[in-house]
Design an enzyme around this catalytic site. Structure first.
Site, PDB file in Angstrom:
ATOM      1  N   ASP A   1       0.823  -1.220   0.000  1.00  0.00           N
ATOM      2  CA  ASP A   1       0.000   0.000   0.000  1.00  0.00           C
ATOM      3  C   ASP A   1       0.852   1.262   0.000  1.00  0.00           C
ATOM      4  O   ASP A   1       0.419   2.301   0.495  1.00  0.00           O
ATOM      5  CB  ASP A   1      -0.958   0.019   1.200  1.00  0.00           C
ATOM      6  CG  ASP A   1      -1.781  -1.246   1.314  1.00  0.00           C
ATOM      7  OD1 ASP A   1      -2.426  -1.604   0.314  1.00  0.00           O
ATOM      8  OD2 ASP A   1      -1.762  -1.885   2.385  1.00  0.00           O
TER       9      ASP A   1
ATOM     10  N   HIS B   1      -4.382  -1.732  -5.943  1.00  0.00           N
ATOM     11  CA  HIS B   1      -4.024  -0.322  -5.924  1.00  0.00           C
ATOM     12  C   HIS B   1      -4.956   0.456  -6.845  1.00  0.00           C
ATOM     13  O   HIS B   1      -5.620  -0.109  -7.703  1.00  0.00           O
ATOM     14  CB  HIS B   1      -2.555  -0.103  -6.297  1.00  0.00           C
ATOM     15  CG  HIS B   1      -2.186  -0.622  -7.647  1.00  0.00           C
ATOM     16  ND1 HIS B   1      -1.507  -1.801  -7.816  1.00  0.00           N
ATOM     17  CD2 HIS B   1      -2.386  -0.132  -8.891  1.00  0.00           C
ATOM     18  CE1 HIS B   1      -1.308  -2.011  -9.106  1.00  0.00           C
ATOM     19  NE2 HIS B   1      -1.828  -1.015  -9.776  1.00  0.00           N
TER      20      HIS B   1
END
Length: 425
Positions: free
Chosen positions: A13, A41
């Site tokens: 992340d 993502h």
């Protein structure tokens, strides 16, 4: 040398997708080397938000061919669902996405087993996404898994799937509520649809290298989730570092031009496992709120803490980065001061390197360096010198500690919220 690799340097992340999106516009081929749809993502391009999981983000570039490599594991229905979602946003993906015929297949039974294994672990659960990734890599390593090439011979497919299911049934008994016949029927419908996407990646990539095509490799997850070098057992089931790139794709180390580590300006983690700089206080809550720290794949809130340079240095030691991309610097705009972890100690003794033992890691004391905040917005910055002095000092502290230059700095969610320092370093 024609290959650029983008890898996560923390626990995932970090914002790899935005840099991958920028670099994909200069690339002819974009590849995924490992992992499955457990990663996720978001990319914002031309005012449109795209969510990626198993698909390479090079699909946003209409001139880019995309490859899901042999080291990946693919849940075929999810592959098509993600593809259809992108096409609804206006992306034409025809003839631009391929899956290696050596990639392993994630079946619904793997996803069920993933959940059962988490229940088995009780309070020691890993916190997986329950996407079936771990069980699929397990059947791969025991040489009982099915690869994409096995799907096109109906008899072979049914025999091999039956053996996989039988093994799980012996272990879980009636707890496993799986309809194998329904899965077989599902693939009767998927087989023909899937065929145009499945290729032998070896000649495809060999041809690209011969032509000196620009190739981008988009890492999934991150080094601290690597099965060998992460916080085992609180990791994913593949090699998420440079090693996984070299085995998951047939590119070869001599093709590597750049290996970029993506580092969030603070630290986050999803799921269980040690997190030395985690802040279970107002600082952690502020990072979570301002940074919108919610997982794309799971929807879970991310755990938040100060930047851990012990982690980043360990990551660099494993991946040998040629440059860093520092992301989400703007999230720190409203802090009076910032802490960065510079070392760990245990029982009064400073530790060298990053501990392999998770129990030891859970007990370490963290030594911090305190740096001044800048209390000014950075999102409008177009060049490095546009940043406040304290923000530049924060960047330079990271560079000096890790020993790698920060070549890109993210100061917002959009594609143009990225400062390039190519001319400054």
């Amino acid at each position: 040398m024609s290959v650029t690799v983008v890898l996560g340097a923390q626990w995932g992340d970090e914002g790899k997708g935005k840099l991958a999106d920028i670099l994909a516009h200069e690339s002819q081929i974009c590849c995924r080397a490992q992992g499955g749809n457990n990663a996720g993502h978001t990319i914002v391009a031309n005012g449109v938000t795209y969510d990626f999981h198993i698909l390479p983000s090079g699909l946003v570039n209409p001139n880019c061919i995309n490859v899901i490599g042999s080291g990946c594991v693919v849940h075929v229905p999810s592959f098509f669902k993600e593809l259809e979602a992108l096409e609804k946003h206006g992306l034409n993906t025809e003839g631009r996405i391929y899956i290696s015929d050596r990639a392993h297949v994630v079946f619904d039974v793997h996803q069920q087993v993933d959940g059962l294994e988490e229940v088995e672990l009780g309070q020691g659960f890993i916190g997986t996404t329950k996407k079936g990734i771990g069980p699929t890599y397990s059947t791969k390593m025991t040489r009982s898994g099915l690869r994409m090439c096995d799907l096109f011979d109906e008899e072979v497919f049914e025999q091999k799937l039956g053996r996989v299911v039988m093994g799980f049934q012996k272990r879980f008994g009636d707890l496993l509520q799986y309809d194998m016949q329904a899965e077989i029927e599902k693939y009767k419908g998927l087989r023909e649809k899937l065929a145009p996407y499945v290729v032998d990646q070896i000649p495809l990539l060999a041809s690209a290298k011969e032509k000196n095509a620009k190739i981008l490799v988009e890492g999934a997850n991150a080094l601290m989730l690597d099965i060998d070098y992460g916080t085992y057992p609180f990791v994913t089931s593949s090699n998420t570092g440079l090693g996984g790139v070299l085995t998951g794709l047939t590119l070869g180390w001599r093709s590597l031009r750049e290996v970029i580590g993506v580092v969030k300006a603070y630290t986050t983690r999803v799921g269980s496992g040690p997190f030395p700089t985690e802040q279970l206080n107002e600082f952690g809550e502020k990072l979570q709120s301002v940074g919108h720290e919610v997982g794309v794949t799971t929807g879970r809130k991310r755990r938040c803490g100060w930047l851990d340079l012990v982690v980043v240095k360990h990551s660099h030691a494993c991946n040998d980065y040629t440059a860093l991309n520092l992301t989400k610097l703007d999230v720190l705009d409203d802090f009076d001061e910032l802490k960065v972890a510079t070392s760990y100690s245990l029982n009064g003794q400073r530790l060298e390197g990053f501990p392999s033992n998770p129990d030891m890691l859970a007990q370490v004391e963290v030594q911090y360096e305190t740096l001044p905040g800048w209390k000014k917005p950075t999102t409008g910055a177009k060049s490095y010198m546009d940043l406040p002095l304290a923000a530049r000092k924060y960047v330079e502290y990271i560079e000096n500690f890790v020993g790698v230059k920060v070549k890109w700095i993210g100061v917002g969610p959009a594609r143009d919220h990225m400062i390039s320092r190519s001319g400054n370093i």
